[in-house]
Design a protein around this motif. Structure first.
Motif, PDB file in Angstrom:
ATOM      1  N   LYS A  59      32.376  40.036  37.049  1.00 11.54           N
ATOM      2  CA  LYS A  59      33.580  38.513  36.770  1.00 11.54           C
ATOM      3  C   LYS A  59      33.589  39.662  34.911  1.00 11.54           C
ATOM      4  O   LYS A  59      34.767  38.520  35.073  1.00 11.54           O
ATOM      5  N   ARG A  60      33.094  40.243  34.991  1.00 10.65           N
ATOM      6  CA  ARG A  60      33.771  41.158  33.925  1.00 10.65           C
ATOM      7  C   ARG A  60      35.115  41.804  33.638  1.00 10.65           C
ATOM      8  O   ARG A  60      35.403  42.257  32.829  1.00 10.65           O
ATOM      9  N   THR A  61      35.260  42.070  34.575  1.00 13.74           N
ATOM     10  CA  THR A  61      36.453  43.177  35.070  1.00 13.74           C
ATOM     11  C   THR A  61      38.307  42.677  34.749  1.00 13.74           C
ATOM     12  O   THR A  61      37.708  40.727  35.982  1.00 13.74           O
ATOM     13  N   LYS A  62      38.854  43.259  34.305  1.00 17.86           N
ATOM     14  CA  LYS A  62      40.057  42.716  33.935  1.00 17.86           C
ATOM     15  C   LYS A  62      40.860  42.084  35.967  1.00 17.86           C
ATOM     16  O   LYS A  62      40.342  43.137  37.079  1.00 17.86           O
ATOM     17  N   SER A  63      41.826  41.331  36.160  1.00 18.75           N
ATOM     18  CA  SER A  63      42.223  41.275  37.879  1.00 18.75           C
ATOM     19  C   SER A  63      43.092  41.660  38.079  1.00 18.75           C
ATOM     20  O   SER A  63      43.851  42.375  37.320  1.00 18.75           O
ATOM     21  N   ALA A  64      43.433  42.379  39.206  1.00 16.70           N
ATOM     22  CA  ALA A  64      44.196  43.559  39.538  1.00 16.70           C
ATOM     23  C   ALA A  64      45.866  43.321  39.084  1.00 16.70           C
ATOM     24  O   ALA A  64      46.286  42.182  39.118  1.00 16.70           O
ATOM     25  N   ALA A  65      46.313  43.922  38.854  1.00 12.03           N
ATOM     26  CA  ALA A  65      47.652  43.926  38.301  1.00 12.03           C
ATOM     27  C   ALA A  65      48.295  43.561  39.555  1.00 12.03           C
ATOM     28  O   ALA A  65      48.130  43.759  40.786  1.00 12.03           O
ATOM     29  N   TRP A  69      27.281  34.243  47.318  1.00  6.96           N
ATOM     30  CA  TRP A  69      27.907  35.767  48.847  1.00  6.96           C
ATOM     31  C   TRP A  69      29.107  35.372  48.842  1.00  6.96           C
ATOM     32  O   TRP A  69      30.497  36.069  47.912  1.00  6.96           O
ATOM     33  N   GLN A  70      29.660  34.392  48.575  1.00  5.16           N
ATOM     34  CA  GLN A  70      31.193  33.727  48.910  1.00  5.16           C
ATOM     35  C   GLN A  70      32.204  33.620  47.924  1.00  5.16           C
ATOM     36  O   GLN A  70      33.911  34.367  47.554  1.00  5.16           O
ATOM     37  N   GLU A  71      31.322  33.981  46.280  1.00  6.12           N
ATOM     38  CA  GLU A  71      31.836  34.609  45.268  1.00  6.12           C
ATOM     39  C   GLU A  71      31.991  35.810  44.254  1.00  6.12           C
ATOM     40  O   GLU A  71      33.210  36.387  43.877  1.00  6.12           O
ATOM     41  N   LEU A  72      30.722  36.601  44.769  1.00  6.77           N
ATOM     42  CA  LEU A  72      31.462  37.877  45.196  1.00  6.77           C
ATOM     43  C   LEU A  72      32.125  38.142  45.665  1.00  6.77           C
ATOM     44  O   LEU A  72      33.463  39.323  45.039  1.00  6.77           O
ATOM     45  N   TYR A  73      32.880  38.385  46.873  1.00  6.94           N
ATOM     46  CA  TYR A  73      34.114  38.259  47.273  1.00  6.94           C
ATOM     47  C   TYR A  73      35.362  37.651  47.504  1.00  6.94           C
ATOM     48  O   TYR A  73      36.220  38.697  46.986  1.00  6.94           O
ATOM     49  N   ARG A  74      35.115  37.194  46.264  1.00  4.98           N
ATOM     50  CA  ARG A  74      36.446  36.263  45.565  1.00  4.98           C
ATOM     51  C   ARG A  74      36.748  37.121  44.300  1.00  4.98           C
ATOM     52  O   ARG A  74      38.247  37.443  44.013  1.00  4.98           O
ATOM     53  N   GLU A  75      35.558  37.558  43.827  1.00  7.15           N
ATOM     54  CA  GLU A  75      35.729  38.651  42.820  1.00  7.15           C
ATOM     55  C   GLU A  75      36.010  40.104  43.683  1.00  7.15           C
ATOM     56  O   GLU A  75      36.402  40.900  42.728  1.00  7.15           O
ATOM     57  N   GLU A  88      38.135  40.612  45.822  1.00  3.61           N
ATOM     58  CA  GLU A  88      39.927  40.170  46.203  1.00  3.61           C
ATOM     59  C   GLU A  88      40.300  40.224  44.651  1.00  3.61           C
ATOM     60  O   GLU A  88      41.802  40.669  45.209  1.00  3.61           O
ATOM     61  N   ARG A  89      40.403  39.391  43.687  1.00  2.00           N
ATOM     62  CA  ARG A  89      40.925  39.564  42.731  1.00  2.00           C
ATOM     63  C   ARG A  89      40.982  40.933  41.794  1.00  2.00           C
ATOM     64  O   ARG A  89      41.975  41.411  41.534  1.00  2.00           O
ATOM     65  N   THR A  90      39.744  41.425  41.699  1.00  7.26           N
ATOM     66  CA  THR A  90      40.231  42.498  40.997  1.00  7.26           C
ATOM     67  C   THR A  90      40.379  43.526  41.263  1.00  7.26           C
ATOM     68  O   THR A  90      40.401  45.167  41.359  1.00  7.26           O
ATOM     69  N   LYS A  91      39.985  43.374  42.887  1.00  8.43           N
ATOM     70  CA  LYS A  91      40.921  44.944  43.785  1.00  8.43           C
ATOM     71  C   LYS A  91      39.959  46.316  43.666  1.00  8.43           C
ATOM     72  O   LYS A  91      39.942  47.040  44.068  1.00  8.43           O
ATOM     73  N   VAL A  92      39.192  45.948  43.571  1.00  9.06           N
ATOM     74  CA  VAL A  92      37.317  46.403  43.120  1.00  9.06           C
ATOM     75  C   VAL A  92      36.931  47.111  44.647  1.00  9.06           C
ATOM     76  O   VAL A  92      36.767  46.363  45.724  1.00  9.06           O
ATOM     77  N   ARG A 152      23.948  40.984  39.650  1.00  8.60           N
ATOM     78  CA  ARG A 152      24.557  42.496  39.041  1.00  8.60           C
ATOM     79  C   ARG A 152      26.293  42.224  39.016  1.00  8.60           C
ATOM     80  O   ARG A 152      26.752  42.433  38.422  1.00  8.60           O
ATOM     81  N   ALA A 153      26.294  42.487  40.671  1.00  9.30           N
ATOM     82  CA  ALA A 153      27.359  43.271  40.820  1.00  9.30           C
ATOM     83  C   ALA A 153      28.324  42.089  41.150  1.00  9.30           C
ATOM     84  O   ALA A 153      29.731  41.712  40.156  1.00  9.30           O
ATOM     85  N   LEU A 154      28.205  40.978  40.953  1.00 10.28           N
ATOM     86  CA  LEU A 154      29.095  39.352  40.558  1.00 10.28           C
ATOM     87  C   LEU A 154      29.259  39.146  39.280  1.00 10.28           C
ATOM     88  O   LEU A 154      30.081  39.117  38.928  1.00 10.28           O
ATOM     89  N   ASN A 155      28.251  40.139  38.025  1.00 15.10           N
ATOM     90  CA  ASN A 155      28.593  39.465  36.731  1.00 15.10           C
ATOM     91  C   ASN A 155      29.207  40.893  36.815  1.00 15.10           C
ATOM     92  O   ASN A 155      30.499  40.092  35.966  1.00 15.10           O
ATOM     93  N   GLY A 156      29.261  42.068  36.788  1.00 11.66           N
ATOM     94  CA  GLY A 156      30.059  43.164  36.895  1.00 11.66           C
ATOM     95  C   GLY A 156      31.734  42.558  37.207  1.00 11.66           C
ATOM     96  O   GLY A 156      32.702  43.428  36.770  1.00 11.66           O
TER      97      GLY A 156
END
Length: 234
Positions: free
Chosen positions: A228-234, A186-192, A194-198, A222-226
């Motif tokens: 992780k494959r997303t680029k970081s927000a500019a 769960w913590q990793e999901l929220y970090r991702e 924040e990183r991707t700004k999805v 599945r959401a977490l894996n998706g």
């Protein structure tokens, strides 16, 4: 054997957290169970044909009687309690409340009465004003709990909607051993996020849920894996 001893303790995801009071230094939380949890446990322990409920008016109050079948004595064993009404749908509220109270008499959720005082400091909660009243914007849930054999809470952890721990009390070693991996995901999901700004709403729409906390284990992975494959927000 007494019937109530057959009824297991509540699991963490069967317990609700509601705001009890709001003060300058923080807020307090109260622990609840809902009627759906009572029904599920009764079905689980006694089977769908092994219990029944009925309601009756005594004076101006609505009472609920919950009966369970004792196969040894070949008789129904009943517990009864009265309900209180809420602000909306008062008849439905009284029926639900009386049912939940009757289930406590059977032993379901009785451990909630042994909960410690749950206080969350102002630094860990967001409080705003609406209609000149203080309102808590955060939502909370029980992430881990330990309960003794005699139904006394011996440890509890409460998290907010972002899975950040805001309250911890007692011994949680056994409970956290089971929940540790899931909490880290769960913590990793929220970090991702924040990183991707999805947008969080995008995840909710994709998996058909109203909040991230409703994601089951498969959907969460599945959401977490998706992400992780997303680029970081500019």
């Amino acid at each position: 054997m007494a019937v109530e001893l057959k009824i297991r303790s509540l699991h963490a995801d069967e317990i609700e957290c509601r705001v009890g009071s709001i003060g300058e230094k923080g807020i307090s939380l109260l622990l609840y169970k809902n009627a759906r949890v009572d029904q599920a446990i009764l079905d689980e322990v006694f089977g769908i044909y092994g219990w029944q409920r009925s309601h009756m008016m005594i004076g101006n109050s609505l009472y609920c009687t919950v009966s369970i079948w004792d196969p040894e004595k070949k008789t129904w064993i009943s517990k009864q309690d009265v309900g209180t009404t809420g602000d909306f749908e008062k008849e439905k509220s009284a029926a639900s409340d009386s049912f939940k109270r009757a289930c406590v008499n059977l032993g379901i959720g009785r451990e909630l009465y042994t909960a410690p005082f749950i206080f969350i400091p102002a630094s860990k909660v967001v409080v705003t004003e609406k209609d000149q009243k203080k309102v808590v914007k955060d939502s909370f849930s029980v992430s881990a709990i330990t309960i003794s054999a005699d139904k006394v809470i011996t440890g509890i952890s409460v998290i907010n909607q972002k899975k950040a721990e805001v309250f911890r009390w007692g011994n949680l070693n056994a409970a956290e051993k089971n929940n540790g991996d899931a909490n880290e995901e769960w913590q990793e999901l929220y970090r991702e996020l924040e990183r991707t700004k999805v947008p969080e709403e995008q995840i909710l729409k994709r998996y058909g849920v109203k909040s991230l906390s409703e994601l089951d284990e498969v959907s969460r992975k599945r959401a977490l894996n998706g992400l992780k494959r997303t680029k970081s927000a500019a």
